[in-house]
Write an enzyme that holds these catalytic residues in place. Structure first.
Site, PDB file in Angstrom:
ATOM      1  N   ASP A  53       0.840  -1.201   0.000  1.00  0.00           N
ATOM      2  CA  ASP A  53       0.000   0.000   0.000  1.00  0.00           C
ATOM      3  C   ASP A  53       0.873   1.248   0.000  1.00  0.00           C
ATOM      4  OD1 ASP A  53      -2.289   1.485   0.038  1.00  0.00           O
ATOM      5  OD2 ASP A  53      -2.691   1.211   2.172  1.00  0.00           O
ATOM      6  N   HIS A  70       2.773   3.532  -9.004  1.00  0.00           N
ATOM      7  CA  HIS A  70       2.599   2.110  -9.337  1.00  0.00           C
ATOM      8  C   HIS A  70       3.833   1.569 -10.065  1.00  0.00           C
ATOM      9  CE1 HIS A  70      -1.337   2.331  -7.770  1.00  0.00           C
ATOM     10  NE2 HIS A  70      -1.900   2.970  -8.778  1.00  0.00           N
ATOM     11  N   LEU A 164      11.429 -20.243  -4.491  1.00  0.00           N
ATOM     12  CA  LEU A 164      10.311 -19.468  -3.945  1.00  0.00           C
ATOM     13  C   LEU A 164       9.048 -19.628  -4.798  1.00  0.00           C
ATOM     14  CD1 LEU A 164       9.402 -16.953  -2.078  1.00  0.00           C
ATOM     15  CD2 LEU A 164      10.017 -15.571  -4.064  1.00  0.00           C
TER      16      LEU A 164
HETATM   17  C1  FPP Z   1      -1.372   0.161  -3.530  1.00  0.00           C
HETATM   18  O1  FPP Z   1      -1.152   1.553  -3.556  1.00  0.00           O
HETATM   19  C2  FPP Z   1      -1.075  -0.421  -4.796  1.00  0.00           C
HETATM   20  C3  FPP Z   1      -1.926  -1.103  -5.620  1.00  0.00           C
HETATM   21  C4  FPP Z   1      -3.292  -1.488  -5.278  1.00  0.00           C
HETATM   22  C5  FPP Z   1      -1.489  -1.390  -7.004  1.00  0.00           C
HETATM   23  C6  FPP Z   1      -0.754  -2.633  -7.355  1.00  0.00           C
HETATM   24  C7  FPP Z   1       0.642  -2.817  -6.961  1.00  0.00           C
HETATM   25  C8  FPP Z   1       1.712  -2.618  -7.752  1.00  0.00           C
HETATM   26  C9  FPP Z   1       1.630  -1.989  -9.109  1.00  0.00           C
HETATM   27  C10 FPP Z   1       3.019  -3.099  -7.281  1.00  0.00           C
HETATM   28  C11 FPP Z   1       3.570  -4.165  -8.201  1.00  0.00           C
HETATM   29  C12 FPP Z   1       3.056  -5.525  -8.044  1.00  0.00           C
HETATM   30  C13 FPP Z   1       3.345  -6.581  -8.850  1.00  0.00           C
HETATM   31  C14 FPP Z   1       2.975  -7.952  -8.414  1.00  0.00           C
HETATM   32  C15 FPP Z   1       4.021  -6.468 -10.173  1.00  0.00           C
HETATM   33  P1  FPP Z   1      -2.376   2.568  -3.590  1.00  0.00           P
HETATM   34  O2  FPP Z   1      -2.671   2.937  -5.002  1.00  0.00           O
HETATM   35  O3  FPP Z   1      -3.524   1.976  -2.856  1.00  0.00           O
HETATM   36  O4  FPP Z   1      -1.735   3.774  -2.810  1.00  0.00           O
HETATM   37  P2  FPP Z   1      -2.462   4.864  -1.909  1.00  0.00           P
HETATM   38  O5  FPP Z   1      -3.171   4.123  -0.793  1.00  0.00           O
HETATM   39  O6  FPP Z   1      -1.324   5.696  -1.391  1.00  0.00           O
HETATM   40  O7  FPP Z   1      -3.394   5.622  -2.797  1.00  0.00           O
END
Ligand code: FPP
Length: 273
Positions: A53, A70, A164
Site C-alpha cells: 500500500d 505504481h 520461492l
Molecule cells: C497500492 O497503492 C497499490 C496497488 C493497489 C497497485 C498494485 C501494486 C503494484 C503496481 C506493485 C507491483 C506488483 C506486482 C505484483 C508487479 P495505492 O494505489 O492503494 O496507494 P495509496 O493508498 O497511497 O493511494
C-alpha cells in the site's frame, strides 16, 4: 500505535514513548549481511504475505501522477521477490489488485492491468533464472484475455521451478474467495459426494485459491493503515501482523529482512499457553 520494531537496536527504555518505535526502522543497525546471517539462523516465516500500500501517496508527495507510484511499486515488488528468495522464504504473496480495486477511475484500472501484464511478461526470464514458481490467487474471470494469457504462460513456464513460490493476488478478495469455496462445496454436497455434517476446516482450506499452500506466518502491510482490506480472511487466523509506515515504493530488501527479524522475536501460541 505500537509497532514492536527495533531493527536490531536494544529494547526501548520503559520511559520512552512507544510511538518512537516506528521511526527506528530508519536508524542505523546491523549491516545487511549481519542481518541475513541473524535471520538465517532462526525459523523463517515459511509464508509471508504483503499488502503493498502507498503507491499513490508516494507519487503525490513528489507531485507525480499516481501511476508513477505504481511503476515504482513494481520495482519494489521485484526487490521483495529477490530478497525473499535470498533468505529462503518458501511462499511470498503480493496483493496486486483487489476485487474492490475495479471501482478506481477507469484510466488507473487500465494502467494497472497493463502494468501487471507487462511486468509478468518482462519478469518471466528473471523468474526462471531465480527458480521462482508463479501462481495467482483470485478470480480470473473478469481479467482481460491478454492478462489471463500472460499469467497462464508464466504459470506454466515456472511450474516445475523449486525455489520461492510467488503468489500474486489479482482480482482477489477474501470474501469472494470464500463464496467460491462455499459454492464448490455445495456442488459436491448436491452431487452426493460430500455429507454436510462431515465438512471440516480442511475441506474449506482445500476449496480456497490457496489450496496446498500453508497459511501465512507473517503479513506485512505498508503505509501505516491497520486494515486487512479483504485479504486472505480465512488464512490469516493465526498470522503475525506487521504494519510499517514505509510507503510501498520505498520498501527495500532491508525492510523485508527487518520484518523477518521482528517476526522471529515473537512468541506464537496459536491460542495455547
Ligand atoms: C497500492 O497503492 C497499490 C496497488 C493497489 C497497485 C498494485 C501494486 C503494484 C503496481 C506493485 C507491483 C506488483 C506486482 C505484483 C508487479 P495505492 O494505489 O492503494 O496507494 P495509496 O493508498 O497511497 O493511494
Amino acid at each position: 500505535m505500537t509497532v514492536p520494531f527495533s531493527g536490531g537496536d536494544p529494547p526501548a527504555a520503559a520511559s520512552e514513548p512507544t510511538e518512537l518505535a516506528l521511526p527506528t526502522l530508519a536508524r542505523p543497525g546491523p549491516s545487511d549481511d549481519q542481518l541475513l546471517d541473524l535471520i538465517r539462523h532462526q525459523p523463517l516465516p515459511r509464508h509471508t504475505a504483503v499488502i503493498m500500500d502507498g503507491n499513490g501517496r508516494w507519487a503525490r508527495m513528489r507531485n507525480l501522477p499516481r501511476v508513477a507510484g505504481h511503476r515504482e511499486g513494481v520495482k519494489a515488488a521485484r526487490e521483495a521477490v529477490r530478497a525473499a528468495g535470498r533468505i529462503g522464504i518458501q511462499y511470498l504473496t503480493l496483493y496486486a489488485f483487489s476485487s474492490e480495486n475495479w471501482t478506481r477511475p477507469a484510466a488507473e484500472v487500465e494502467f494497472l492491468m497493463h502494468l501487471l501484464q507487462s511486468s509478468v511478461d518482462a519478469e518471466l526470464p528473471g523468474l526462471m533464472e531465480n527458480n521462482v514458481r508463479l501462481r495467482t490467487l483470485g478470480d480470473p474471470v473478469s481479467l482481460s484475455a491478454g492478462v489471463r494469457a500472460s499469467i497462464e504462460r508464466a504459470t506454466r513456464a515456472t511450474e516445475a521451478n523449486t525455489g520461492l513460490t510467488l503468489l500474486i493476488a489479482l482480482n482477489y478478495g477474501g470474501r469472494g474467495e470464500l463464496v467460491r469455496a462455499v459454492r464448490a462445496l455445495a456442488t459436491r454436497v448436491a452431487r452426493g459426494e460430500l455429507a454436510p455434517q462431515t465438512i471440516a476446516e480442511a475441506h474449506i482450506g482445500e476449496a480456497l485459491d490457496t489450496a496446498g499452500i500453508p497459511d501465512p506466518d507473517l503479513l506485512i502491510r505498508t503505509s501505516g493503515e491497520f486494515r486487512l482490506s479483504n485479504f486472505l480472511l480465512w488464512q490469516v487466523a493465526y498470522t503475525e501482523l506487521l504494519v510499517l509506515p514505509t510507503l510501498w515504493p520505498d520498501f527495500a530488501s532491508r525492510d523485508l529482512y527487518l520484518a523477518v527479524a521482528d517476526y522471529q522475536r515473537r512468541s506464537r501460541r496459536f491460542g495455547g499457553l
